[in-house]
Design a protein around this motif. Structure first.
Motif, PDB file in Angstrom:
ATOM      1  N   PHE A   1      25.955 -34.702  36.581  1.00  0.00           N
ATOM      2  CA  PHE A   1      24.960 -34.488  37.508  1.00  0.00           C
ATOM      3  C   PHE A   1      25.626 -35.011  38.855  1.00  0.00           C
ATOM      4  CE2 PHE A   1      24.041 -38.773  36.052  1.00  0.00           C
ATOM      5  CZ  PHE A   1      23.834 -39.554  37.144  1.00  0.00           C
ATOM      6  N   ASP A   2      24.905 -34.623  40.008  1.00  0.00           N
ATOM      7  CA  ASP A   2      25.235 -35.000  41.344  1.00  0.00           C
ATOM      8  C   ASP A   2      23.933 -35.348  41.886  1.00  0.00           C
ATOM      9  OD1 ASP A   2      27.867 -34.704  41.276  1.00  0.00           O
ATOM     10  OD2 ASP A   2      27.739 -32.248  41.924  1.00  0.00           O
ATOM     11  N   TRP A   3      24.006 -36.305  42.838  1.00  0.00           N
ATOM     12  CA  TRP A   3      22.839 -36.783  43.691  1.00  0.00           C
ATOM     13  C   TRP A   3      23.089 -36.720  45.244  1.00  0.00           C
ATOM     14  CZ3 TRP A   3      17.927 -37.704  42.985  1.00  0.00           C
ATOM     15  CH2 TRP A   3      17.090 -38.600  44.017  1.00  0.00           C
ATOM     16  N   ASN A   4      22.448 -35.924  45.973  1.00  0.00           N
ATOM     17  CA  ASN A   4      22.848 -35.760  47.480  1.00  0.00           C
ATOM     18  C   ASN A   4      22.270 -36.922  48.025  1.00  0.00           C
ATOM     19  OD1 ASN A   4      23.516 -34.736  49.675  1.00  0.00           O
ATOM     20  ND2 ASN A   4      21.514 -33.386  49.840  1.00  0.00           N
ATOM     21  N   THR A   5      23.139 -37.582  48.719  1.00  0.00           N
ATOM     22  CA  THR A   5      22.775 -38.720  49.708  1.00  0.00           C
ATOM     23  C   THR A   5      22.853 -38.566  51.224  1.00  0.00           C
ATOM     24  OG1 THR A   5      25.104 -39.525  50.020  1.00  0.00           O
ATOM     25  CG2 THR A   5      24.020 -40.348  48.117  1.00  0.00           C
ATOM     26  N   TYR A   6      22.783 -37.070  51.495  1.00  0.00           N
ATOM     27  CA  TYR A   6      22.784 -36.830  52.846  1.00  0.00           C
ATOM     28  C   TYR A   6      21.315 -36.251  53.380  1.00  0.00           C
ATOM     29  CZ  TYR A   6      24.184 -34.357  57.165  1.00  0.00           C
ATOM     30  OH  TYR A   6      24.129 -34.176  58.398  1.00  0.00           O
ATOM     31  N   GLN A   7      20.917 -36.682  54.468  1.00  0.00           N
ATOM     32  CA  GLN A   7      19.638 -36.160  54.877  1.00  0.00           C
ATOM     33  C   GLN A   7      19.805 -35.364  55.906  1.00  0.00           C
ATOM     34  OE1 GLN A   7      16.240 -37.297  53.988  1.00  0.00           O
ATOM     35  NE2 GLN A   7      15.881 -35.354  55.311  1.00  0.00           N
ATOM     36  N   ASN A   8      19.736 -33.967  55.519  1.00  0.00           N
ATOM     37  CA  ASN A   8      19.869 -32.735  56.498  1.00  0.00           C
ATOM     38  C   ASN A   8      19.117 -32.713  57.534  1.00  0.00           C
ATOM     39  OD1 ASN A   8      22.248 -30.964  55.325  1.00  0.00           O
ATOM     40  ND2 ASN A   8      21.046 -31.300  53.440  1.00  0.00           N
ATOM     41  N   TRP A   9      19.552 -32.104  58.697  1.00  0.00           N
ATOM     42  CA  TRP A   9      18.863 -31.680  59.603  1.00  0.00           C
ATOM     43  C   TRP A   9      17.991 -30.361  59.254  1.00  0.00           C
ATOM     44  CZ3 TRP A   9      22.793 -31.576  64.479  1.00  0.00           C
ATOM     45  CH2 TRP A   9      22.948 -32.829  64.789  1.00  0.00           C
ATOM     46  N   TYR A  10      17.129 -29.986  60.094  1.00  0.00           N
ATOM     47  CA  TYR A  10      15.945 -28.942  59.735  1.00  0.00           C
ATOM     48  C   TYR A  10      17.033 -27.765  59.431  1.00  0.00           C
ATOM     49  CZ  TYR A  10      12.353 -25.526  59.918  1.00  0.00           C
ATOM     50  OH  TYR A  10      11.612 -24.697  59.515  1.00  0.00           O
ATOM     51  N   GLY A  11      16.871 -27.068  58.329  1.00  0.00           N
ATOM     52  CA  GLY A  11      17.522 -25.533  58.205  1.00  0.00           C
ATOM     53  C   GLY A  11      18.882 -26.078  57.552  1.00  0.00           C
ATOM     54  N   MET A  12      19.311 -27.187  57.495  1.00  0.00           N
ATOM     55  CA  MET A  12      20.599 -27.400  56.742  1.00  0.00           C
ATOM     56  C   MET A  12      20.642 -27.799  55.359  1.00  0.00           C
ATOM     57  SD  MET A  12      22.584 -29.349  59.876  1.00  0.00           S
ATOM     58  CE  MET A  12      24.218 -29.743  58.797  1.00  0.00           C
ATOM     59  N   GLU A  13      21.628 -27.111  54.618  1.00  0.00           N
ATOM     60  CA  GLU A  13      21.510 -27.487  52.995  1.00  0.00           C
ATOM     61  C   GLU A  13      22.995 -28.246  52.514  1.00  0.00           C
ATOM     62  OE1 GLU A  13      20.140 -24.260  50.763  1.00  0.00           O
ATOM     63  OE2 GLU A  13      18.408 -23.921  52.278  1.00  0.00           O
ATOM     64  N   ASN A  14      23.635 -28.994  53.581  1.00  0.00           N
ATOM     65  CA  ASN A  14      24.722 -29.690  53.174  1.00  0.00           C
ATOM     66  C   ASN A  14      24.680 -30.782  52.188  1.00  0.00           C
ATOM     67  OD1 ASN A  14      26.081 -27.671  55.010  1.00  0.00           O
ATOM     68  ND2 ASN A  14      25.813 -29.136  56.586  1.00  0.00           N
ATOM     69  N   ILE A  15      25.690 -31.125  51.406  1.00  0.00           N
ATOM     70  CA  ILE A  15      25.554 -32.293  50.574  1.00  0.00           C
ATOM     71  C   ILE A  15      26.473 -33.441  50.635  1.00  0.00           C
ATOM     72  CG2 ILE A  15      25.599 -32.581  48.220  1.00  0.00           C
ATOM     73  CD1 ILE A  15      24.609 -29.712  47.653  1.00  0.00           C
ATOM     74  N   ILE A  16      26.254 -34.315  50.702  1.00  0.00           N
ATOM     75  CA  ILE A  16      27.379 -35.507  50.449  1.00  0.00           C
ATOM     76  C   ILE A  16      26.724 -36.144  48.854  1.00  0.00           C
ATOM     77  CG2 ILE A  16      28.315 -37.708  51.149  1.00  0.00           C
ATOM     78  CD1 ILE A  16      27.945 -36.932  54.004  1.00  0.00           C
ATOM     79  N   ASN A  17      27.604 -35.993  47.980  1.00  0.00           N
ATOM     80  CA  ASN A  17      27.146 -36.317  46.836  1.00  0.00           C
ATOM     81  C   ASN A  17      27.743 -37.636  45.983  1.00  0.00           C
ATOM     82  OD1 ASN A  17      29.058 -33.703  46.404  1.00  0.00           O
ATOM     83  ND2 ASN A  17      28.927 -34.897  44.436  1.00  0.00           N
ATOM     84  N   LEU A  18      27.234 -38.097  45.179  1.00  0.00           N
ATOM     85  CA  LEU A  18      27.795 -39.086  44.274  1.00  0.00           C
ATOM     86  C   LEU A  18      27.527 -38.310  42.841  1.00  0.00           C
ATOM     87  CD1 LEU A  18      26.949 -42.631  45.510  1.00  0.00           C
ATOM     88  CD2 LEU A  18      29.110 -41.450  45.397  1.00  0.00           C
ATOM     89  N   GLY A  19      28.247 -38.595  41.829  1.00  0.00           N
ATOM     90  CA  GLY A  19      28.003 -37.933  40.499  1.00  0.00           C
ATOM     91  C   GLY A  19      28.670 -38.564  39.508  1.00  0.00           C
ATOM     92  N   VAL A  20      28.240 -38.178  38.335  1.00  0.00           N
ATOM     93  CA  VAL A  20      28.995 -38.501  37.011  1.00  0.00           C
ATOM     94  C   VAL A  20      29.263 -37.369  36.308  1.00  0.00           C
ATOM     95  CG1 VAL A  20      28.635 -40.048  35.104  1.00  0.00           C
ATOM     96  CG2 VAL A  20      27.642 -40.803  37.140  1.00  0.00           C
ATOM     97  N   ARG A  21      30.351 -37.515  35.504  1.00  0.00           N
ATOM     98  CA  ARG A  21      30.658 -36.359  34.508  1.00  0.00           C
ATOM     99  C   ARG A  21      31.205 -36.910  33.228  1.00  0.00           C
ATOM    100  NH1 ARG A  21      29.097 -34.356  38.476  1.00  0.00           N
ATOM    101  NH2 ARG A  21      30.135 -32.660  39.610  1.00  0.00           N
ATOM    102  N   PHE A  22      30.763 -36.222  32.062  1.00  0.00           N
ATOM    103  CA  PHE A  22      31.478 -36.356  30.703  1.00  0.00           C
ATOM    104  C   PHE A  22      32.336 -35.433  30.514  1.00  0.00           C
ATOM    105  CE2 PHE A  22      31.535 -35.869  26.205  1.00  0.00           C
ATOM    106  CZ  PHE A  22      32.063 -37.314  25.845  1.00  0.00           C
ATOM    107  N   GLY A  23      33.616 -35.680  30.235  1.00  0.00           N
ATOM    108  CA  GLY A  23      34.627 -34.746  30.037  1.00  0.00           C
ATOM    109  C   GLY A  23      35.124 -34.718  28.463  1.00  0.00           C
TER     110      GLY A  23
END
Length: 259
Positions: free
Chosen positions: A117-139
């Motif tokens: 999973f990923d967790w978006n830590t970025y608060q977008n401006w109105y109308g934006m959907e960019n992402i700065i994410n922290l996540g974890v994976r099992f491989g």
């Protein structure tokens, strides 16, 4: 005549009074109609965020395949938004890599899958959907190792065994049925460059949980995990992807009012 004049004056006064009263009502009704409507518009401002499936490919692997004759790889990536900041994510890939070390040469070939999973830590401006994410994976990876050639190591080079190219032909060949499991901590960025198209990059810190290996030859490279360092279970990785968002539905989030 005087009666007529007085009557006319009275009528004019009544008409003037009526006109002023009517005008005042118009002004008051105008102000009543305007102010509440503006307030309603301000209070009802909302974000319309898209929820859907984003699929793409890791560009770094095809580019590396073109530049490096000893490498072939492909990785598909995807994520699905399940809440305002939470995404489930997956990566699926295949790698074939030939590695030349000081005394031996081997080829690793296998497939892998990563779920997390990923967790978006970025608060977008109105109308934006960019992402700065922290996540974890099992491989999880299943692969084979093929020992192509090696030279017998000896601390005494007096007789020139290494120069003569003596090899352990009995141990050459493919070792199949190998597997490995690991976890990853992911830090990444996704930016929408045009409508529904995202460019992204990420770096990963890997930790090898377990791996099965042949008795005659250790796992020095694991598809999806990358290089395995002797005496350490940690590794690093990265990807650079382009992906496309397939919107499924939209959900609203009220805009925070300014204090």
């Amino acid at each position: 005549m005087l009666k007529y004049f007085i009557s006319t004056i009275i009528l004019l006064c009544v008409f003037t009074s009526y006109s002023q009263e009517k005008e005042a009502v118009i002004v008051d009704s105008s102000s009543i109609d305007t102010v509440p409507v503006n307030k309603i518009k301000l209070d009802s401002t909302i974000y319309r965020q898209r929820y859907g499936l984003r699929i793409g490919v890791d560009l770094s692997k095809p580019i590396r395949s073109l530049l490096d004759d000893d490498y072939r790889g492909l990785e598909l990536v995807g994520d699905f938004r399940v809440s305002y900041n939470f995404y489930v994510a997956a990566e699926l890939g295949n790698e074939e890599k030939t590695t030349q070390e000081d005394n031996f040469n081997f080829t690793t070939n296998g497939s892998y899958v990563k779920l997390g999973f990923d967790w978006n830590t970025y608060q977008n401006w109105y109308g934006m959907e960019n992402i700065i994410n922290l996540g974890v994976r099992f491989g999880l990876s299943t692969f084979s190792q093929t020992l192509n050639d090696y030279q017998v190591y000896t601390p005494n080079q007096f007789w020139g065994e290494a120069a003569a190219g003596l090899s352990g032909a009995d141990n050459l060949g493919e070792y199949s049925g190998l597997n490995a499991q690991w976890t990853e901590v992911v830090f990444g960025i996704k930016v929408e460059i045009v409508r529904n198209v995202f460019m992204s990059g990420s770096v990963r810190l890997n930790y090898l949980i377990n791996d099965t290996q042949a008795n005659q030859f250790p796992n020095l490279y694991v598809p999806g995990f990358n290089k395995v360092t002797d005496g350490s279970k940690f590794g690093v990785g990265y990807n650079y992807t382009i992906s496309y968002l397939i919107p499924v539905f939209k959900s609203s989030k009220p805009k925070k009012k300014k204090e």
